[in-house]
Design an enzyme around this catalytic site. Structure first.
Site, mmCIF file in Angstrom:
data_model
loop_
_atom_site.group_PDB
_atom_site.id
_atom_site.type_symbol
_atom_site.label_atom_id
_atom_site.label_comp_id
_atom_site.label_asym_id
_atom_site.label_seq_id
_atom_site.Cartn_x
_atom_site.Cartn_y
_atom_site.Cartn_z
ATOM 1 N N LYS A 281 0.842 -1.187 0.000
ATOM 2 C CA LYS A 281 0.000 0.000 0.000
ATOM 3 C C LYS A 281 0.884 1.247 0.000
ATOM 4 O O LYS A 281 1.832 1.348 0.773
ATOM 5 C CB LYS A 281 -0.911 -0.011 1.234
ATOM 6 C CG LYS A 281 -2.237 0.688 1.028
ATOM 7 C CD LYS A 281 -3.223 0.355 2.135
ATOM 8 C CE LYS A 281 -4.605 0.913 1.806
ATOM 9 N NZ LYS A 281 -5.591 0.620 2.860
ATOM 10 N N GLU A 365 -19.907 -4.356 10.143
ATOM 11 C CA GLU A 365 -20.806 -3.544 10.967
ATOM 12 C C GLU A 365 -21.918 -4.361 11.616
ATOM 13 O O GLU A 365 -22.280 -4.107 12.766
ATOM 14 C CB GLU A 365 -21.417 -2.422 10.122
ATOM 15 C CG GLU A 365 -20.424 -1.362 9.676
ATOM 16 C CD GLU A 365 -19.650 -1.744 8.435
ATOM 17 O OE1 GLU A 365 -18.745 -0.981 8.050
ATOM 18 O OE2 GLU A 365 -19.927 -2.823 7.837
ATOM 19 N N ARG A 393 -25.842 -0.732 7.286
ATOM 20 C CA ARG A 393 -25.569 -2.152 7.099
ATOM 21 C C ARG A 393 -25.913 -2.964 8.345
ATOM 22 O O ARG A 393 -26.017 -4.191 8.280
ATOM 23 C CB ARG A 393 -24.097 -2.351 6.740
ATOM 24 C CG ARG A 393 -23.604 -1.380 5.675
ATOM 25 C CD ARG A 393 -22.185 -1.640 5.300
ATOM 26 N NE ARG A 393 -22.125 -2.636 4.229
ATOM 27 C CZ ARG A 393 -20.988 -3.094 3.728
ATOM 28 N NH1 ARG A 393 -19.834 -2.705 4.211
ATOM 29 N NH2 ARG A 393 -21.003 -3.977 2.757
#
Length: 622
Positions: A281, A365, A393
């Site tokens: 990354k 979530e 969600r």
């Protein structure tokens, strides 16, 4: 060498040689860094996926072949390679390119996503649509290892593997999602990464054997067969194999040649395939490589130093966590939970103060809400820090697991209201509507940071299900106004007036006060009420203002349907009140990306729009 500015479609890159591809990869990174440094955006993930994106568009016949990007925040190289270079400088600006895939932008964006863990299900749907219509194209889902912490991925993997639907899953494994990945799957992938050493050894053996005349190739084939047997013992590929997928890898995802070769192999297989790519990354920009979390989603910054060039100030996340830390010092039951967002929600502050009482569950979530319910039923006092858009969600879990049992779980909804540059998938405009109808649930919206502190303390004292929604930036009331007390279900009149009553929810309180000050210069005396409790409504105050007879205007940074204004109208109808009510809220449409000022004006919630609407209301009433 083709210049990046000359690339109009992936067709322009498919005949480039290796050196030209490497130069193009450098140009892509330079353009992305320059643009994000000016506009803000997602940097680390896009720098890490450059070679993978190049390989995908070189190996596959896009847009006929379909590429579905999970989350969609890593599509900047994809946008640059699919004809959007000329508009790329407008990225995330009002009226410009979105930071996520948009079907209306390009035929190469076959599916839109701003939330994680959706790509596998969407790609499986596209693959089955292909099969149902007798088509032959490829479908590729590009999924980060962080997204695999979300349960939806496993539902799709299980379904796809069971049906043996032909599909390619490219697992972009950079050991990071937004924060450091957590959980058993992350550990499993770490073990698979170790097998990259095995692949390196394989390359060396092949290279040396190929130099031996006559017997070199036969010996390599024998070694290759033995290698596969040995690898099945020492390298654990069982996770994906058990789900019905052919596993290929791991390979270096920043090695373009290796990725292209593996994609070419996957194209030949008539079964579901997982290609495991290990990437770095922030690759190519050393500041993002060393601090990938800080450059995941970044405000504008100086490229040379990496320092932000945006003004820094304490946000509501800081306020909420600092308040909770003080509560935790007094109450050992207090815990903070987040779903892969310790930086965004600022729960990293709580983690530093009470690491043993902090939990990051990954991008999950639904699990987080029910986990909180379990903690609460076990005697703890959990506080779930989550963006408003992501609690959507966990709706069923809030209703079924928290509120039916009336458990003391507090959800702190960050990024409520218009969410600026991230656009339609991140707008926190729906929480009143999907929360206020749930029994046992208290719904709060502070006018400023001071009231946010008071709300957290009040919610703790109440010991019942509660949600508190607030924007990222700490709102300030105009000079001369302050909030020094709070009680659930009790509103405050912050400014007296008898011409009109402004009922303001949360962030709109400051705007209502500013508008009232301006209207006073015209002789329009507006009473401004801080309606900080959305549920339950303050029936006593409502009765007083309706019986006063002056017209009522409700204001909220929320959608019209099912919001605060709807709640007031419901109350008025039930109590046979005839005083006219005008509701100011976001109309029935999705709001795009842009700066807060422009978006407020677009939806008619800026100061001038409020003033004009109140004038009309007063004129009609008078």
């Amino acid at each position: 060498m083709v210049a990046l500015s000359e690339i109009k479609s992936p067709e322009d890159i498919r005949n480039l040689n290796r050196e030209e591809c490497e130069e193009l990869a450098d140009d892509l990174r330079t353009k992305i860094i320059q643009t994000v440094s000016q506009n803000g955006g997602h940097l680390s993930s896009n720098l890490g996926i450059v070679e993978i994106t190049l390989a995908l568009h070189r190996v596959f016949d896009t847009p006929q072949d379909k590429i579905v990007f999970d989350v969609g925040h890593q599509t900047y190289p994809h946008k640059l390679l699919t004809g959007r270079y000329e508009r790329f400088d407008t990225l995330r600006t009002y009226g410009g390119l979105s930071g996520f895939p948009r079907r209306c932008e390009s035929e190469y964006d076959c599916f839109e996503a701003g939330h994680a863990s959706t790509a596998l299900s969407a790609a499986l749907g596209l693959a089955r649509a292909r099969d149902a219509q007798g088509q032959k194209h490829h479908v590729i889902a590009v999924v980060g290892d962080g997204a695999l912490t979300g349960g939806m991925c496993y539902e799709a993997l299980n379904d796809c593997g069971n049906s043996k639907t032909r599909m390619i899953v490219l697992l972009n494994d950079n050991e990071m999602s937004i924060a450091q990945n957590v959980g058993a799957l992350s550990k499993h992938l770490s073990n698979l990464r170790a097998s990259a050493g095995w692949n390196t050894t394989k390359k060396r053996v092949k290279s040396r054997l190929s130099r031996i005349p006559v017997i070199g190739e036969p010996v390599y084939r024998l070694v290759h067969t033995v290698k596969r047997m040995v690898k099945s013992v020492f390298v654990d590929e069982g996770f994906f194999s058990a789900l019905g997928f052919r596993y290929l890898g791991p390979i270096d995802g920043n090695d373009l040649e290796a990725v292209e070769r593996m994609l070419g192999q996957a194209k030949l297989l008539d079964e579901p395939v997982v290609i495991h790519c290990i990437t770095k990354k922030g690759y190519g920009y050393h500041r993002a490589e060393s601090k990938p979390e800080a450059f995941h989603g970044t405000s504008p910054f100086f490229v040379e130093s990496g320092r932000s060039n945006a003004s820094s100030s304490r946000g509501n996340g800081d306020v909420a966590n600092e308040t909770l830390i003080e509560l935790a010092k007094k109450d050992s039951r207090v815990m903070a939970i987040t779903a892969a967002m310790p930086l965004g929600t600022r729960t990293e502050l709580f983690e530093k103060a009470f690491p043993e009482r902090f939990l990051d569950v990954g991008i999950a979530e639904e699990h987080a809400v029910t986990l909180c319910a379990g903690l609460a039923s076990g005697g703890m006092r959990p506080y779930f820090f989550v963006y408003s858009t992501f609690l959507q969600r966990g709706y069923d879990q809030v209703l079924h697991d928290v509120c039916i049992q009336n458990l003391p779980v507090v959800c702190l909804l960050d990024r409520a209201g218009i969410s600026n540059e991230d656009g339609q998938s991140h707008q926190g405009l729906y929480d009143f509507a999907y929360l206020r109808h749930i029994p046992n649930l208290t719904v709060l919206a502070p006018a400023d940071a001071d009231e946010l502190k008071l709300m957290i303390l009040a919610a703790h004292e109440a010991g019942k299900p509660c949600t508190i929604r607030y924007p990222k930036n700490a709102e300030k009331l105009p000079d001369g106004y302050c909030i020094d007390s709070f009680a659930v279900g009790k509103w405050q009149s912050l400014r007296a007036g008898d011409s009109v009553t402004l009922l303001a929810a949360g962030t709109m309180t400051a705007a209502a006060l500013r508008a009232a000050d301006e209207l006073a210069k015209e002789g329009i005396r507006a009473e401004v009420i801080n309606a900080s409790t959305i549920k339950p409504l303050d029936a006593e105050t409502l009765r007083r203002i309706f019986e006063k007879g002056a017209p009522v205007v409700t204001l909220e940074e929320h959608v019209l349907q099912g919001g605060f204004g709807s709640a007031v109208l419901e109350w008025a109808a039930q109590n046979r009140m005839t005083t006219p009510v005008s509701v100011m809220a976001v109309e029935d449409r999705f709001i795009q990306h842009g700066d807060h000022k422009h978006l407020l004006a677009e939806v008619g919630l800026d100061d001038e729009s409020i003033i004009q609407n109140v004038r009309k209301v007063v004129d009609c009433h008078g």
